[in-house]
Scaffold this active site. Structure first.
Site, PDB file in Angstrom:
ATOM      1  N   LYS A 111      78.782  39.291  74.329  1.00 36.92           N
ATOM      2  CA  LYS A 111      78.201  38.902  73.040  1.00 36.92           C
ATOM      3  C   LYS A 111      79.296  38.781  71.986  1.00 36.92           C
ATOM      4  O   LYS A 111      79.292  37.860  71.170  1.00 36.92           O
ATOM      5  CB  LYS A 111      77.161  39.937  72.593  1.00 36.92           C
ATOM      6  CG  LYS A 111      75.841  39.825  73.315  1.00 36.92           C
ATOM      7  CD  LYS A 111      74.887  38.889  72.571  1.00 36.92           C
ATOM      8  CE  LYS A 111      73.785  38.319  73.446  1.00 36.92           C
ATOM      9  NZ  LYS A 111      72.822  39.294  73.936  1.00 36.92           N
ATOM     10  N   LYS A 194      73.684  32.249  86.382  1.00 38.07           N
ATOM     11  CA  LYS A 194      72.497  32.928  85.873  1.00 38.07           C
ATOM     12  C   LYS A 194      71.587  32.017  85.056  1.00 38.07           C
ATOM     13  O   LYS A 194      72.061  31.288  84.186  1.00 38.07           O
ATOM     14  CB  LYS A 194      72.944  34.103  84.995  1.00 38.07           C
ATOM     15  CG  LYS A 194      71.816  35.032  84.637  1.00 38.07           C
ATOM     16  CD  LYS A 194      72.248  36.093  83.651  1.00 38.07           C
ATOM     17  CE  LYS A 194      71.058  36.535  82.832  1.00 38.07           C
ATOM     18  NZ  LYS A 194      71.398  37.194  81.604  1.00 38.07           N
ATOM     19  N   LYS A 197      68.078  32.077  78.662  1.00 37.77           N
ATOM     20  CA  LYS A 197      67.533  31.243  77.593  1.00 37.77           C
ATOM     21  C   LYS A 197      68.623  30.642  76.726  1.00 37.77           C
ATOM     22  O   LYS A 197      68.430  29.611  76.113  1.00 37.77           O
ATOM     23  CB  LYS A 197      66.553  31.982  76.681  1.00 37.77           C
ATOM     24  CG  LYS A 197      66.268  33.395  77.055  1.00 37.77           C
ATOM     25  CD  LYS A 197      65.202  34.038  76.214  1.00 37.77           C
ATOM     26  CE  LYS A 197      65.143  35.504  76.525  1.00 37.77           C
ATOM     27  NZ  LYS A 197      63.889  36.049  76.872  1.00 37.77           N
TER      28      LYS A 197
HETATM   29  P1  TYM Z   1      66.093  40.001  78.504  1.00 35.39           P
HETATM   30  O1  TYM Z   1      65.087  39.711  77.452  1.00 35.39           O
HETATM   31  O2  TYM Z   1      67.409  39.328  78.441  1.00 35.39           O
HETATM   32  O3  TYM Z   1      65.492  39.700  79.922  1.00 35.39           O
HETATM   33  C1  TYM Z   1      64.259  40.282  80.329  1.00 35.39           C
HETATM   34  C2  TYM Z   1      64.278  40.631  81.801  1.00 35.39           C
HETATM   35  O4  TYM Z   1      64.550  39.475  82.580  1.00 35.39           O
HETATM   36  C3  TYM Z   1      65.615  39.735  83.456  1.00 35.39           C
HETATM   37  N1  TYM Z   1      66.393  38.495  83.670  1.00 35.39           N
HETATM   38  C4  TYM Z   1      66.741  38.046  84.882  1.00 35.39           C
HETATM   39  N2  TYM Z   1      66.526  38.537  86.109  1.00 35.39           N
HETATM   40  C5  TYM Z   1      67.006  37.823  87.158  1.00 35.39           C
HETATM   41  N3  TYM Z   1      67.674  36.646  87.031  1.00 35.39           N
HETATM   42  C6  TYM Z   1      67.913  36.121  85.803  1.00 35.39           C
HETATM   43  N4  TYM Z   1      68.543  34.971  85.687  1.00 35.39           N
HETATM   44  C7  TYM Z   1      67.439  36.831  84.655  1.00 35.39           C
HETATM   45  N5  TYM Z   1      67.494  36.607  83.316  1.00 35.39           N
HETATM   46  C8  TYM Z   1      66.855  37.657  82.733  1.00 35.39           C
HETATM   47  C9  TYM Z   1      66.455  40.800  82.784  1.00 35.39           C
HETATM   48  O5  TYM Z   1      67.237  41.497  83.720  1.00 35.39           O
HETATM   49  C10 TYM Z   1      65.382  41.658  82.156  1.00 35.39           C
HETATM   50  O6  TYM Z   1      64.867  42.542  83.115  1.00 35.39           O
HETATM   51  N6  TYM Z   1      67.864  44.479  77.362  1.00 35.39           N
HETATM   52  C11 TYM Z   1      66.715  43.790  77.919  1.00 35.39           C
HETATM   53  C12 TYM Z   1      65.420  44.100  77.205  1.00 35.39           C
HETATM   54  C13 TYM Z   1      65.152  45.548  77.097  1.00 35.39           C
HETATM   55  C14 TYM Z   1      64.726  46.417  78.162  1.00 35.39           C
HETATM   56  C15 TYM Z   1      64.643  47.705  77.573  1.00 35.39           C
HETATM   57  C16 TYM Z   1      64.441  46.217  79.487  1.00 35.39           C
HETATM   58  C17 TYM Z   1      65.288  46.312  75.994  1.00 35.39           C
HETATM   59  N7  TYM Z   1      64.985  47.613  76.251  1.00 35.39           N
HETATM   60  C18 TYM Z   1      64.255  48.809  78.343  1.00 35.39           C
HETATM   61  C19 TYM Z   1      64.048  47.316  80.253  1.00 35.39           C
HETATM   62  C20 TYM Z   1      63.965  48.590  79.670  1.00 35.39           C
HETATM   63  C21 TYM Z   1      67.008  42.321  77.819  1.00 35.39           C
HETATM   64  O7  TYM Z   1      67.775  41.860  77.029  1.00 35.39           O
HETATM   65  O8  TYM Z   1      66.268  41.573  78.642  1.00 35.39           O
END
Ligand code: TYM
Length: 330
Positions: A111, A194, A197
């Site tokens: 980031k 990967k 978004k």
């Molecule tokens: P975020 O919003 O980026 O993504 C949400 C979930 O989707 C999964 N993900 C993927 N899994 C497989 N392949 C991909 N290409 C892919 N892109 C996204 C992410 O691994 C995630 O599980 N930090 C987290 C949000 C969060 C969270 C938490 C999750 C905040 N607090 C506590 C679990 C527990 C995040 O940015 O996810």
């Protein structure tokens, strides 16, 4: 019974990566465990959204979770900022989180590289907020994609540190969970490793994409001229197409194209056409549900209110126990 928690930031539509990384496993677990799923709206403030679209994004995320199969009667679905106890635990954990360990986190370094004009303290302490999300319900299992593995490792560090400092056995050490298997990483269509978004136009297939859009994106996916030697190793973009197929297609379909590839007879146009149709078939019921739920504001509000109430029960209990352990005035 295990306590299971997962969450997603409300920063745009959900894509296939989100589904296969987090939602699918959560869905499978929601009837056998105590489950929490939340919309990480505090987390999304690190990128400075404006108040105008904030509520809309939160609602959109909720609609898409429900459409993807999260059942608000079985699991507790809530908005992170509706449980301010999370913010209190975040503050408390931050007192024992060290600059050095936070600066080393890969997602922070990424980031910081991508948005050098906005390296805020929220980005640095993102892992402590995430630990607070998980520990506020004293969760055991966290269904997430591979990109979140390091955050879970930090959460365990913070949990252990708290237990050690206060000589208690209060917080469990939660694990990133995929039924004992490797965590999932769904690749993008642009040849990158990967699906995400913020990875640029054409990389991600969103659950809400209509068939025309899906066909267009898949047909434009990066490929190459095809193998010239039998049984050769697949280059990354081709590996990606196969990985996507593994997620949505029948085994016979995958075997068919594997064989074509190995015999140097593969036509990527045909493979992509098939992949697009399989993605469309997979996402169609979710898309229909998204449209239906989007028209039902009363129900969405009801789900949010119910989730808030249920999440508070566990959040308030944890915070009052933590305050007692630390030694605040009762
Ligand atoms: P975020 O919003 O980026 O993504 C949400 C979930 O989707 C999964 N993900 C993927 N899994 C497989 N392949 C991909 N290409 C892919 N892109 C996204 C992410 O691994 C995630 O599980 N930090 C987290 C949000 C969060 C969270 C938490 C999750 C905040 N607090 C506590 C679990 C527990 C995040 O940015 O996810």
């Amino acid at each position: 019974m295990d306590i299971v928690l997962s969450g997603i930031r409300p920063t745009g539509n959900l894509h296939l990566g989100n589904y296969f990384g987090a939602l699918r496993n959560f869905k499978k677990m929601q009837y056998e465990n105590t489950c929490y799923f939340f919309i990480a709206d505090y987390h999304s403030l690190t990128t400075h959204p404006t108040p105008e679209n904030f509520q809309g994004n939160v609602k959109q995320a909720l609609v898409e979770y429900l459409a993807a199969g999260i059942d608000p009667e079985a699991a507790t679905i809530y908005v992170q900022s509706d449980l301010p106890q999370t913010a209190e635990l975040y503050l408390l954990l931050n007192m024992n989180a060290y600059m050095g360990e936070l600066q080393k986190v890969t997602t922070f370094k990424d980031k910081a590289r991508k948005q050098p004009e906005n390296i805020n303290a929220g980005l640095l302490t993102y892992p402590t907020l995430m630990a607070a999300d998980i520990l506020i319900h004293r969760s055991h299992k966290v269904p997430v994609g591979k990109d979140q593995e390091q955050h879970l490792e930090m959460t365990r560090t913070f949990a252990r540190r708290f237990n050690r400092m206060y000589k208690v056995d209060y917080f469990p050490e939660p694990v990133a969970y995929n039924f004992g298997e490797e965590l999932v990483k769904i690749p993008g269509l642009d040849g990158s490793g990967k699906m995400g978004k913020s990875e640029g136009e054409g990389n991600a297939i969103f659950l809400a994409d209509d068939p025309k859009v899906i066909r267009k994106k898949v047909m434009r996916a990066v490929s190459d001229a095809g193998p010239t030697e039998k049984n050769s190793v697949k280059p990354d973009p081709i590996q990606n197409l196969f990985k996507l197929m593994e997620a949505v297609s029948e085994k016979e379909t995958i075997d068919f194209f594997e064989e074509k590839y190995n015999n140097c007879e593969i036509r990527y146009g045909d493979m992509k056409k098939q992949l697009a149709e399989d993605i469309i078939q997979f996402t169609a019921p979710i898309r229909e549900k998204i449209i239906e739920l989007n028209a039902n504001d009363v129900y969405i509000k009801k789900v949010m209110d119910m989730g808030k109430e249920k999440a508070m029960v566990s959040g308030v209990k944890t915070i009052s126990e933590v305050r007692k352990i630390i030694g605040f005035r009762p």
